[in-house]
Scaffold this active site. Sequence first.
Site, mmCIF file in Angstrom:
data_model
loop_
_atom_site.group_PDB
_atom_site.id
_atom_site.type_symbol
_atom_site.label_atom_id
_atom_site.label_comp_id
_atom_site.label_asym_id
_atom_site.label_seq_id
_atom_site.Cartn_x
_atom_site.Cartn_y
_atom_site.Cartn_z
ATOM 1 N N ARG A 102 -10.376 -8.305 2.879
ATOM 2 C CA ARG A 102 -10.961 -7.754 4.111
ATOM 3 C C ARG A 102 -12.112 -6.796 3.820
ATOM 4 O O ARG A 102 -12.897 -6.470 4.697
ATOM 5 C CB ARG A 102 -9.916 -7.069 4.975
ATOM 6 C CG ARG A 102 -9.311 -5.809 4.386
ATOM 7 C CD ARG A 102 -8.216 -5.255 5.280
ATOM 8 N NE ARG A 102 -8.725 -4.714 6.507
ATOM 9 C CZ ARG A 102 -9.222 -3.480 6.645
ATOM 10 N NH1 ARG A 102 -9.307 -2.688 5.583
ATOM 11 N NH2 ARG A 102 -9.655 -3.045 7.798
ATOM 12 N N PRO B 67 7.937 -3.632 -9.776
ATOM 13 C CA PRO B 67 8.398 -2.381 -9.177
ATOM 14 C C PRO B 67 8.030 -1.174 -10.044
ATOM 15 O O PRO B 67 7.969 -0.047 -9.576
ATOM 16 C CB PRO B 67 9.922 -2.539 -9.119
ATOM 17 C CG PRO B 67 10.201 -3.968 -9.353
ATOM 18 C CD PRO B 67 9.053 -4.515 -10.125
ATOM 19 N N GLU C 46 14.007 -10.853 -13.450
ATOM 20 C CA GLU C 46 13.879 -9.405 -13.697
ATOM 21 C C GLU C 46 12.485 -9.069 -14.235
ATOM 22 O O GLU C 46 12.270 -7.991 -14.777
ATOM 23 C CB GLU C 46 14.934 -8.964 -14.722
ATOM 24 C CG GLU C 46 16.364 -9.142 -14.252
ATOM 25 C CD GLU C 46 16.686 -8.320 -13.004
ATOM 26 O OE1 GLU C 46 17.142 -8.923 -12.012
ATOM 27 O OE2 GLU C 46 16.456 -7.102 -13.020
ATOM 28 N N ASP D 227 -11.515 2.604 8.060
ATOM 29 C CA ASP D 227 -10.090 2.387 7.842
ATOM 30 C C ASP D 227 -9.298 3.677 7.861
ATOM 31 O O ASP D 227 -9.833 4.741 7.544
ATOM 32 C CB ASP D 227 -9.900 1.843 6.408
ATOM 33 C CG ASP D 227 -9.881 0.338 6.412
ATOM 34 O OD1 ASP D 227 -9.693 -0.246 7.488
ATOM 35 O OD2 ASP D 227 -10.069 -0.241 5.364
#
Length: 242
Positions: free
Chosen positions: A157, A88, A115, A172
């Site tokens: 991709r 994160p 964590e 895109d």
Amino acid sequence: MRIDVVTIFPGYLAPLREALLGRAVGTGLLDIAVHDLRDWTHDVHQAVDDAPYGGGPGMVMRPHVWGEALDDVLAADPRPARLVVPTPAGRPFTQAAAHAYAAQERLVFACGRYEGIDQRVVDHYAASMPVDEISIGDYVLVGGEVAVLVVVEAVARLLPGVLGNPRSAAEDSFSDGLLEGPAYTRPEVWRGHAVPEVLRSGNHGAIARWRRDRALERTAERRPDLIAALPPDALDEADRAL
Ligand SMILES: COc1cccc(Cn2ccc3ccc(-c4cc(N)[nH]n4)cc32)c1
């Protein structure tokens, strides 16, 4: 490209064998190896975590198991690799990063749980190879596996031959800095909702203009930050008139 993923939940990476990615692996465009971190434990409990120094909630993944695993995984192939660690606290993973990763010969993903992984693991490998700590969004997952699925799909991709229609990746969302506008297909009218007339007009200039206008409107409304980040010459007179 070779991709290695180290995780305590190998089953989480099963989707990499499905559909588009599964075909890319089958045709040799992509070589994916998933490794169970617990294979490098030596205790009967196969412990991979311990309490955090300094106290605090939860557990932290121990460095020595990760070190043994990553040493072996990296040594298994001579190609230069980039170590990618989802967290994160990472730098945002973007389409530009996906393109950069698609140019790599090899990616090794370290999937944390609990964590996270003892910071010394990242610090150790960063001394001898490129290491990226990346975030896939401003929300907290339970581990790195889902982030790896996202990154691998976004990268794979872009590899030549993986997508049936290469124009898709070239056109895109984000490739021109804007969000994709609305898309439509048959029937012409569905539950009283008609397809915008211009799209059935055959006037390719008008269609291109309409699509650009819808993309600009949508981006300005949903992601004004992307508009602000456009280079000065990105918007032409017609764009500004919108
Ligand atoms: C490290 O600090 C943490 C703090 C609280 C919870 C967790 C859980 N967790 C463990 C490993 C892990 C790897 C990635 C992510 C993640 C990535 C994004 N974009 N969101 N969440 C979350 C992860 C970790």
